[in-house]
Scaffold this motif. Structure first.
Motif, PDB file in Angstrom:
ATOM      1  N   PHE A   1      39.540  38.929  89.467  1.00 18.23           N
ATOM      2  CA  PHE A   1      40.919  38.869  89.971  1.00 18.23           C
ATOM      3  C   PHE A   1      41.789  37.972  89.092  1.00 18.23           C
ATOM      4  O   PHE A   1      42.982  37.842  89.333  1.00 18.23           O
ATOM      5  CB  PHE A   1      40.914  38.419  91.431  1.00 18.23           C
TER       6      PHE A   1
ATOM      7  N   HIS B   1      32.925  45.123  89.098  1.00 15.11           N
ATOM      8  CA  HIS B   1      33.409  43.750  89.238  1.00 15.11           C
ATOM      9  C   HIS B   1      32.294  42.729  89.404  1.00 15.11           C
ATOM     10  O   HIS B   1      32.540  41.566  89.697  1.00 15.11           O
ATOM     11  CB  HIS B   1      34.394  43.646  90.403  1.00 15.11           C
TER      12      HIS B   1
ATOM     13  N   ASP C   1      35.525  47.193  93.725  1.00 19.41           N
ATOM     14  CA  ASP C   1      36.280  46.071  93.169  1.00 19.41           C
ATOM     15  C   ASP C   1      35.809  44.717  93.707  1.00 19.41           C
ATOM     16  O   ASP C   1      36.393  43.678  93.414  1.00 19.41           O
ATOM     17  CB  ASP C   1      37.783  46.240  93.440  1.00 19.41           C
ATOM     18  N   CYS C   2      34.721  44.742  94.502  1.00 19.21           N
ATOM     19  CA  CYS C   2      34.212  43.498  95.097  1.00 19.21           C
ATOM     20  C   CYS C   2      33.495  42.664  94.033  1.00 19.21           C
ATOM     21  O   CYS C   2      32.709  43.180  93.249  1.00 19.21           O
ATOM     22  CB  CYS C   2      33.260  43.849  96.232  1.00 19.21           C
ATOM     23  N   TRP C   3      33.786  41.351  94.027  1.00 20.70           N
ATOM     24  CA  TRP C   3      33.154  40.434  93.062  1.00 20.70           C
ATOM     25  C   TRP C   3      31.777  39.995  93.557  1.00 20.70           C
ATOM     26  O   TRP C   3      30.927  39.555  92.788  1.00 20.70           O
ATOM     27  CB  TRP C   3      34.067  39.218  92.858  1.00 20.70           C
ATOM     28  N   GLY C   4      31.584  40.056  94.876  1.00 19.62           N
ATOM     29  CA  GLY C   4      30.316  39.592  95.447  1.00 19.62           C
ATOM     30  C   GLY C   4      30.301  38.105  95.744  1.00 19.62           C
ATOM     31  O   GLY C   4      29.244  37.479  95.738  1.00 19.62           O
ATOM     32  N   CYS C   5      31.457  37.505  96.005  1.00 17.39           N
ATOM     33  CA  CYS C   5      31.527  36.046  96.200  1.00 17.39           C
ATOM     34  C   CYS C   5      31.052  35.627  97.580  1.00 17.39           C
ATOM     35  O   CYS C   5      30.791  34.449  97.814  1.00 17.39           O
ATOM     36  CB  CYS C   5      32.945  35.539  95.961  1.00 17.39           C
TER      37      CYS C   5
ATOM     38  N   ALA D   1      32.839  31.506  95.240  1.00 18.58           N
ATOM     39  CA  ALA D   1      31.468  31.553  95.764  1.00 18.58           C
ATOM     40  C   ALA D   1      30.807  30.180  95.757  1.00 18.58           C
ATOM     41  O   ALA D   1      29.777  29.982  96.397  1.00 18.58           O
ATOM     42  CB  ALA D   1      30.632  32.531  94.932  1.00 18.58           C
TER      43      ALA D   1
ATOM     44  N   ARG E   1      38.539  49.049  98.363  1.00 19.47           N
ATOM     45  CA  ARG E   1      37.938  49.518  97.105  1.00 19.47           C
ATOM     46  C   ARG E   1      36.603  48.799  96.926  1.00 19.47           C
ATOM     47  O   ARG E   1      36.538  47.749  96.267  1.00 19.47           O
ATOM     48  CB  ARG E   1      38.870  49.227  95.915  1.00 19.47           C
TER      49      ARG E   1
ATOM     50  N   ALA F   1      45.935  35.440  96.385  1.00 22.33           N
ATOM     51  CA  ALA F   1      44.964  35.685  97.460  1.00 22.33           C
ATOM     52  C   ALA F   1      45.127  34.563  98.478  1.00 22.33           C
ATOM     53  O   ALA F   1      46.203  34.394  99.037  1.00 22.33           O
ATOM     54  CB  ALA F   1      43.569  35.758  96.888  1.00 22.33           C
ATOM     55  N   ASN F   2      44.072  33.789  98.721  1.00 23.06           N
ATOM     56  CA  ASN F   2      44.134  32.715  99.695  1.00 23.06           C
ATOM     57  C   ASN F   2      43.508  31.479  99.077  1.00 23.06           C
ATOM     58  O   ASN F   2      42.360  31.523  98.623  1.00 23.06           O
ATOM     59  CB  ASN F   2      43.360  33.130 100.953  1.00 23.06           C
TER      60      ASN F   2
ATOM     61  N   HIS G   1      48.913  35.072  99.347  1.00 21.63           N
ATOM     62  CA  HIS G   1      49.175  36.508  99.269  1.00 21.63           C
ATOM     63  C   HIS G   1      50.527  36.863  98.656  1.00 21.63           C
ATOM     64  O   HIS G   1      51.166  37.839  99.045  1.00 21.63           O
ATOM     65  CB  HIS G   1      49.007  37.175 100.648  1.00 21.63           C
TER      66      HIS G   1
ATOM     67  N   VAL H   1      39.987  39.598 105.956  1.00 22.16           N
ATOM     68  CA  VAL H   1      41.167  40.108 105.251  1.00 22.16           C
ATOM     69  C   VAL H   1      41.938  38.939 104.661  1.00 22.16           C
ATOM     70  O   VAL H   1      42.402  38.972 103.520  1.00 22.16           O
ATOM     71  CB  VAL H   1      42.080  40.891 106.236  1.00 22.16           C
ATOM     72  N   GLU H   2      42.044  37.893 105.460  1.00 20.85           N
ATOM     73  CA  GLU H   2      42.795  36.699 105.073  1.00 20.85           C
ATOM     74  C   GLU H   2      42.196  36.039 103.821  1.00 20.85           C
ATOM     75  O   GLU H   2      42.896  35.579 102.945  1.00 20.85           O
ATOM     76  CB  GLU H   2      42.777  35.735 106.270  1.00 20.85           C
ATOM     77  N   VAL H   3      40.873  36.022 103.727  1.00 19.84           N
ATOM     78  CA  VAL H   3      40.224  35.154 102.745  1.00 19.84           C
ATOM     79  C   VAL H   3      39.785  35.868 101.456  1.00 19.84           C
ATOM     80  O   VAL H   3      39.577  35.217 100.442  1.00 19.84           O
ATOM     81  CB  VAL H   3      39.041  34.423 103.432  1.00 19.84           C
ATOM     82  N   CYS H   4      39.659  37.177 101.451  1.00 16.53           N
ATOM     83  CA  CYS H   4      39.120  37.879 100.274  1.00 16.53           C
ATOM     84  C   CYS H   4      39.945  37.560  99.020  1.00 16.53           C
ATOM     85  O   CYS H   4      41.151  37.794  98.985  1.00 16.53           O
ATOM     86  CB  CYS H   4      39.127  39.394 100.503  1.00 16.53           C
ATOM     87  N   PRO H   5      39.307  37.034  97.968  1.00 11.48           N
ATOM     88  CA  PRO H   5      40.075  36.672  96.780  1.00 11.48           C
ATOM     89  C   PRO H   5      40.630  37.873  96.021  1.00 11.48           C
ATOM     90  O   PRO H   5      41.485  37.719  95.150  1.00 11.48           O
ATOM     91  CB  PRO H   5      39.074  35.894  95.921  1.00 11.48           C
ATOM     92  N   GLY H   6      40.153  39.071  96.362  1.00  6.39           N
ATOM     93  CA  GLY H   6      40.661  40.264  95.696  1.00  6.39           C
ATOM     94  C   GLY H   6      41.565  41.102  96.576  1.00  6.39           C
ATOM     95  O   GLY H   6      41.923  42.219  96.206  1.00  6.39           O
ATOM     96  N   ASN H   7      41.908  40.583  97.744  1.00  6.56           N
ATOM     97  CA  ASN H   7      42.752  41.343  98.682  1.00  6.56           C
ATOM     98  C   ASN H   7      42.171  42.732  98.952  1.00  6.56           C
ATOM     99  O   ASN H   7      42.911  43.711  99.059  1.00  6.56           O
ATOM    100  CB  ASN H   7      44.179  41.485  98.130  1.00  6.56           C
ATOM    101  N   LEU H   8      40.850  42.819  99.051  1.00  7.91           N
ATOM    102  CA  LEU H   8      40.205  44.138  99.147  1.00  7.91           C
ATOM    103  C   LEU H   8      39.960  44.584 100.575  1.00  7.91           C
ATOM    104  O   LEU H   8      39.690  45.757 100.824  1.00  7.91           O
ATOM    105  CB  LEU H   8      38.854  44.114  98.411  1.00  7.91           C
TER     106      LEU H   8
END
Lengths: 564, 104
Positions: A215, A208, B40-44, A54, B37, A44-45, A152, B17-24
């Motif tokens: 992830f 999730h 598939d969100c973690w809610g962070c 979080a 999706r 990811a990033n 990525h 888009v750049e920062v989402c840890p799940g590439n979602l």
């Protein structure tokens, strides 16, 4: 069939995974050897990846005034019911306080008293504002003059040369049709543990909404297993006690506000079970199992000011909980907070699951190092321990580098090609058999839940159930081979599922091998419901010719003669 | 558990888009971000914090107690203002100072 563009990268050190441990290693390498080339590969990033996305509101591993490193070892040993490696805990714990001070220098905010000292929460915890802890770590990594961060890019496999040494890794971009082939003198795996093996607390739309990062798919364990690395203690699963629905942390309420666990009969039940992490989890699970649930944390009566502070504390680490309190109009001052156990995770930062390593965090494969949640034998790492392990691995890599020959890039190309070829074959849509990764993921989670001690089985399992689990997981593994991907994002899902299944298979073998119940909160082996002192040892494994071979080691690390 | 993107506020900068840890999060053909999706969100909340246009709203799935409320955040230096909109009551705001540590 899609042809992927090959990108070849040559570096001195490759770090796979840019979470806490990976960042710790990158920072340590750049400080000690500024000219050393370091590549950090992150799916990811780095800015918000891993467990700290979080935020976090306490450092749980610090040697507070009046305590010693030895005290920390005793605490971990007790909590893990003896299955720990002393050398790993001590080498990690002796760095906790220096790392804490370093985090403060990097900009992390601590709660301090009037004399400027850290405010302790219990024996080992410090209170912080860690909402931005990951961005702080990222900023520090970026200062490395020879450090390259590749965001990525998802690594799938380690590259092993003829001699059995790890000489790099192969992966793909999650956005573009590109394969990455990295040759390195040393590889550190720091990809975290495994979530999503078992059916989660909220299996539907909020699937999730879980404790551990969804992830973190066990990629690091899986690539190590496939490459033949020795793993330890996978059967020491972790079940966290969390707030119902949002799966937010309970420690802030239990430790910070002093709220106690209470069952539906008004009984404060925790003292019946004991204080260890697994005993607490077992307490709530057993109260529910025996019909005295739901269990709650008694928060009613806290002041309005405390409540507002809790709202802010959760916004800095688990924002869903603050929204839940406000949206439901059931604030903690008026309603006790219901708790539940999570599905089991495999996570070496909390329990002992992961790579079998030496004190320098070297795995059993030459050239491969492990730190953080993928590294086994050292539970209770938390943030400072993961950073410490990254640092220790970095120092070992620097000490070992002189002995490592350069792999020729020609070899690397040849070693990587079968893996890249496999990516390309999976991207061939025409062969699709109309199976979807999600469908098979749910099949896997159901099998693990029902037959390998998940939530619906009250964390209980036995030999006969493990037989079924093993057989059915093998079927899903076969089906996964026929999955095809529409694009790179799809391909990522196919590989994540493949990795989870690899971990499931090894986990089942470990659950089978430990014929006792040592950590009832993390799992009850119904056919062997008691602790058996014969199992005061490490259960390890290694994949040899496609079969998982079990190895037993004494607590000192020495291999024991197998008894069968 | 997921996030919604307010199309009218999204400028397509791709910071989320750049920062989402799940590439979602992805950019749609119309140039705006979307959640590929949502389940598939973690809610962070990383995306909320990355969005400088207040275009991302956080909500709880009904399966975990969501009742139509949303949450978003406006960040100005060290001060984050979290704004809660619930269907039946006036918006609530909670201010968090990055320099003040958790007391619990």
């Amino acid at each position: 069939m899609k042809a992927l563009k090959r990108k070849y990268i040559e570096t001195d050190v490759l770090i796979i995974g840019g979470g806490t441990a990976g960042c710790g290693a990158a920072i340590a390498l750049a400080r000690r050897a500024p000219r050393l080339r370091v590549v950090a590969l992150e799916k990811a990033n780095l800015r918000r990846s891993g467990c700290l996305a979080a935020g976090v509101n306490a450092l749980n591993a610090h040697i507070n005034p009046g305590r010693t490193v030895q005290d920390y070892l005793e605490y971990v040993r007790r909590d893990a019911e003896k299955i720990v490696r002393d050398d790993l805990i001590l080498s990690m714990a002796e760095r906790f306080n220096a790392i804490t001070e370093e985090l403060e220098r990097m900009g992390l905010v601590f709660l301090k008293d009037d004399e400027g000292r850290y405010v302790a929460r219990g024996k080992r915890n410090l209170k912080i504002n860690g909402e931005n802890i990951k961005t702080i770590l990222e900023n520090e990594v970026r200062k490395g003059p020879s450090t390259v961060v590749l965001n990525h890019v998802n690594a799938t496999d380690l590259l092993k040369d003829k001699s059995g040494a790890i000489v790099g890794a192969v992966g793909f971009s999650v956005n573009f049709e590109e394969a990455f082939i990295v040759s390195a003198k040393a590889v550190l795996v720091a990809t975290g543990g495994a979530a999503g093996l078992y059916r989660p607390n909220n299996p539907g739309f909020s699937r999730h909404k879980m404790w551990y990062s969804p992830f973190n798919t066990g990629a690091g364990y899986a690539m190590g297993i496939r490459a033949g690395a020795e793993m330890t203690s996978l059967e020491m699963r972790f079940v966290a006690q969390r707030i119902k629905d949002t799966i937010a942390p309970t420690g802030t309420i239990a430790l910070g506000v002093g709220a106690k666990e209470i069952n539906s009969q008004g009984e404060f039940y925790a003292s019946k079970y004991g204080l260890s992490t697994n005993a607490r989890a077992y307490g709530a699970a057993n109260e529910n199992y025996e019909g005295r649930g739901p269990c709650r944390l008694k928060t009613t009566g806290i002041s309005h000011e405390t409540e507002e502070d809790l709202y802010r504390a959760y916004l800095n680490m688990a924002p869903a909980q603050t929204l839940k309190w406000i949206e439901s109009n059931e604030p903690p001052s008026k309603s006790d907070v219901e708790i539940e156990g999570t599905e089991p995770y495999i996570v070496g930062g909390h329990t002992g699951s992961g790579y079998w390593i030496d004190a320098g965090r070297r795995t059993t494969l030459k050239g491969l190092y492990a730190a953080g949640d993928v590294a086994g034998g050292a539970p209770k790492k938390f943030v400072t321990g993961a950073l410490a392990e990254g640092q220790i691995a970095a120092e070992s890599i620097l000490a070992d580098l002189n002995d490592i020959d350069d792999a020729s890039s020609d070899t690397i190309e040849r070693l990587a090609e079968p893996f890249v070829d496999s990516y390309e074959r999976k991207l061939n849509r025409d062969e699709s058999k109309w199976l979807f990764p999600l469908e098979l993921e749910e099949a896997m989670q159901k099998i693990m839940d029902n037959y390998a001690g998940g939530i619906s089985a009250s964390y209980r399992y036995n030999e006969a159930r493990l037989d079924v689990a093993e057989e059915r997981i093998r079927v899903v593994e076969r089906l996964v081979k026929s999955l095809r991907a529409y694009d790179m994002d799809d391909l990522l899902q196919v590989y994540e599922l493949t990795d989870r299944l690899t971990v499931c298979r090894a986990l089942i073998a470990h659950l089978r091998e430990r014929r006792e119940t040592r950590w009832p909160g993390f799992g009850v082996r119904s056919d062997y419901p008691n602790v058996d002192e014969k199992f005061e040892l490490f259960v390890n494994s290694r994949l040899v010719d496609g079969k998982i071979q079990m190895i037993r080691r004494e607590l000192t690390g020495k291999e024991t003669v197998r008894e069968r | 558990m997921s996030v919604r993107i307010e199309k009218d506020r999204c400028v397509g900068c791709a910071a989320c888009v750049e920062v989402c840890p799940g590439n979602l999060l992805k950019i749609a053909p119309d140039g705006r971000a979307f959640v590929k999706r949502p389940e598939d969100c973690w809610g962070c909340a990383s995306c909320l914090k990355a969005c400088r246009f207040g275009a991302i709203f956080y909500f709880l799935g009904a399966d975990v107690g969501g009742r139509g409320a949303t949450m978003r955040v406006e960040i100005d230096g060290e001060i984050s203002q979290w704004i809660f909109n619930t269907p039946d009551s006036p918006p609530k705001r909670i201010v968090v100072d990055a320099q003040s540590a958790n007391k619990y």
